[in-house]
Motif scaffolding. Structure first.
Motif, PDB file in Angstrom:
ATOM      1  N   SER A   1       0.839  -1.206   0.000  1.00  0.00           N
ATOM      2  CA  SER A   1       0.000   0.000   0.000  1.00  0.00           C
ATOM      3  C   SER A   1       0.868   1.248   0.000  1.00  0.00           C
ATOM      4  O   SER A   1       1.955   1.272   0.590  1.00  0.00           O
ATOM      5  N   CYS A   2       0.356   2.290  -0.619  1.00  0.00           N
ATOM      6  CA  CYS A   2       1.045   3.581  -0.613  1.00  0.00           C
ATOM      7  C   CYS A   2       1.120   4.106   0.829  1.00  0.00           C
ATOM      8  O   CYS A   2       0.089   4.163   1.519  1.00  0.00           O
TER       9      CYS A   2
ATOM     10  N   THR B   1      -3.589   3.591  -0.648  1.00  0.00           N
ATOM     11  CA  THR B   1      -4.159   2.937  -1.828  1.00  0.00           C
ATOM     12  C   THR B   1      -3.173   1.894  -2.364  1.00  0.00           C
ATOM     13  O   THR B   1      -1.986   1.943  -2.053  1.00  0.00           O
ATOM     14  N   PRO B   2      -3.648   0.933  -3.156  1.00  0.00           N
ATOM     15  CA  PRO B   2      -2.763  -0.135  -3.627  1.00  0.00           C
ATOM     16  C   PRO B   2      -1.622   0.395  -4.504  1.00  0.00           C
ATOM     17  O   PRO B   2      -1.796   1.357  -5.259  1.00  0.00           O
ATOM     18  N   LEU B   3      -0.469  -0.258  -4.391  1.00  0.00           N
ATOM     19  CA  LEU B   3       0.684   0.064  -5.223  1.00  0.00           C
ATOM     20  C   LEU B   3       0.815  -0.973  -6.336  1.00  0.00           C
ATOM     21  O   LEU B   3       0.607  -2.168  -6.105  1.00  0.00           O
ATOM     22  N   SER B   4       1.178  -0.532  -7.517  1.00  0.00           N
ATOM     23  CA  SER B   4       1.413  -1.430  -8.649  1.00  0.00           C
ATOM     24  C   SER B   4       2.852  -1.268  -9.124  1.00  0.00           C
ATOM     25  O   SER B   4       3.379  -0.145  -9.155  1.00  0.00           O
TER      26      SER B   4
ATOM     27  N   CYS C   1       0.928   4.416  -7.125  1.00  0.00           N
ATOM     28  CA  CYS C   1      -0.477   4.317  -6.724  1.00  0.00           C
ATOM     29  C   CYS C   1      -1.326   5.181  -7.661  1.00  0.00           C
ATOM     30  O   CYS C   1      -0.803   5.990  -8.431  1.00  0.00           O
ATOM     31  N   ASP C   2      -2.649   5.036  -7.578  1.00  0.00           N
ATOM     32  CA  ASP C   2      -3.564   5.758  -8.473  1.00  0.00           C
ATOM     33  C   ASP C   2      -3.543   7.268  -8.233  1.00  0.00           C
ATOM     34  O   ASP C   2      -3.988   8.041  -9.076  1.00  0.00           O
TER      35      ASP C   2
END
Length: 285
Positions: free
Chosen positions: A8-9, A14-17, A25-26
């Motif tokens: 997570s950020c 928020t989710p990290l990619s 993150c978004d």
């Protein structure tokens, strides 16, 4: 290689990619991977000091000491006491406060020898410790981060290990699956007693930590592991000293007395406590 997945950020949770050599993150926050593969998820605003955690010198000393395997009996004690039902293929392990990665690396080797696969993540607040760890074992996800705000989603791990670290139980509980385990490894009353007798005029009475229990967790078992080991040079003695709190607490006279020794036989006295995450209480209306 490590996956660095399901993180997570640290700024907005928020989710990290993973996109090429960065986690994003978004919301547009980006965290670049270091050359050795670790990622720093400790934003400046979450730091209490400019360079938190162990210094570069302390990490070098810790590496030198641990590489001699004096503390390998602790690794053996962790694995032999691990509740059997909870040690299975694909178990997701977080070492919270992993230092330069010795324990997580050795646990990985031992599990591999038992043909048990594990997904391992190591987190430490010291960038020097994580930089060293990331050169040790490429199959682990190494993160610079804080136990006070783990950069992971809820229920991310099956086991959290906190070895001689600073536990944050609310975060550990959040990051653990419903059936998750927590292991605390701490010093017992006689740990390095011979060293402490040289360093201090009097030895403080031992007070066990968390004697009243840990909120959100149930104690499953407690184990004491005691063994002795020999340090055969002044360099080895100083390496051990510099990786302990005694480096800063001991008197000048005590540190000077220690400099006169060329060898010392020491007692390791370790407490291992396994906890099970308590089920959430459901309020029936």
């Amino acid at each position: 290689m490590s996956t660095l997945e399901n993180l997570s950020c640290p700024i907005d949770s928020t989710p990290l990619s993973l996109v090429e050599r960065s986690l994003k993150c978004d919301q547009g926050h980006t965290f670049d991977l270091a050359k050795s593969g670790y990622v720093n998820l400790l934003p400046v605003q979450n730091k209490r000091s400019k360079d938190p955690g162990d210094s570069k010198e302390m990490v070098v000393s810790r590496q030198a000491f641990l590489s001699q395997q004096h503390y390998f009996p602790i690794v053996s004690a962790i694995l032999s006491s691990w509740p059997e039902r909870h040690l299975y293929d694909g178990v997701r392990i977080l070492d919270a406060g992993c230092g330069e990665g010795y324990y997580l690396d050795e646990i990985g080797k031992a599990l591999m020898a038992q043909e048990t696969s594990a997904e391992r993540t190591g987190l430490d607040i010291s960038k020097w410790a994580i930089a060293a760890a990331s050169k040790r074992d490429k199959s682990v996800s190494w993160l610079v981060g804080s136990n006070a705000s783990l950069p992971v989603p809820d229920s991310r791990f099956d086991a959290v290990l906190c070895l001689f670290g600073f536990p944050v139980f609310s975060e550990f509980s959040r990051a653990l699956s419903d059936d998750g385990l927590l292991l605390l490894v701490e010093s017992g009353p006689d740990h390095l007693i011979e060293l402490r007798r040289i360093l201090y005029p009097t030895i403080h009475e031992y007070k066990p930590t968390f004697a009243d229990g840990v909120a959100g967790f149930e104690l499953m078992q407690e184990k004491t592991e005691t063994f002795s080991f020999t340090l055969g040079s002044q360099e080895d003695i100083q390496n051990l000293l510099s990786m302990t709190p005694h480096m800063h607490k001991a008197s000048y006279d005590g540190r000077e007395a220690l400099k006169q020794l060329n060898s010392i036989i020491l007692t390791a006295d370790i407490k291992l406590r396994w906890y099970h995450k308590k089920a959430k209480e459901v309020n029936h209306v």
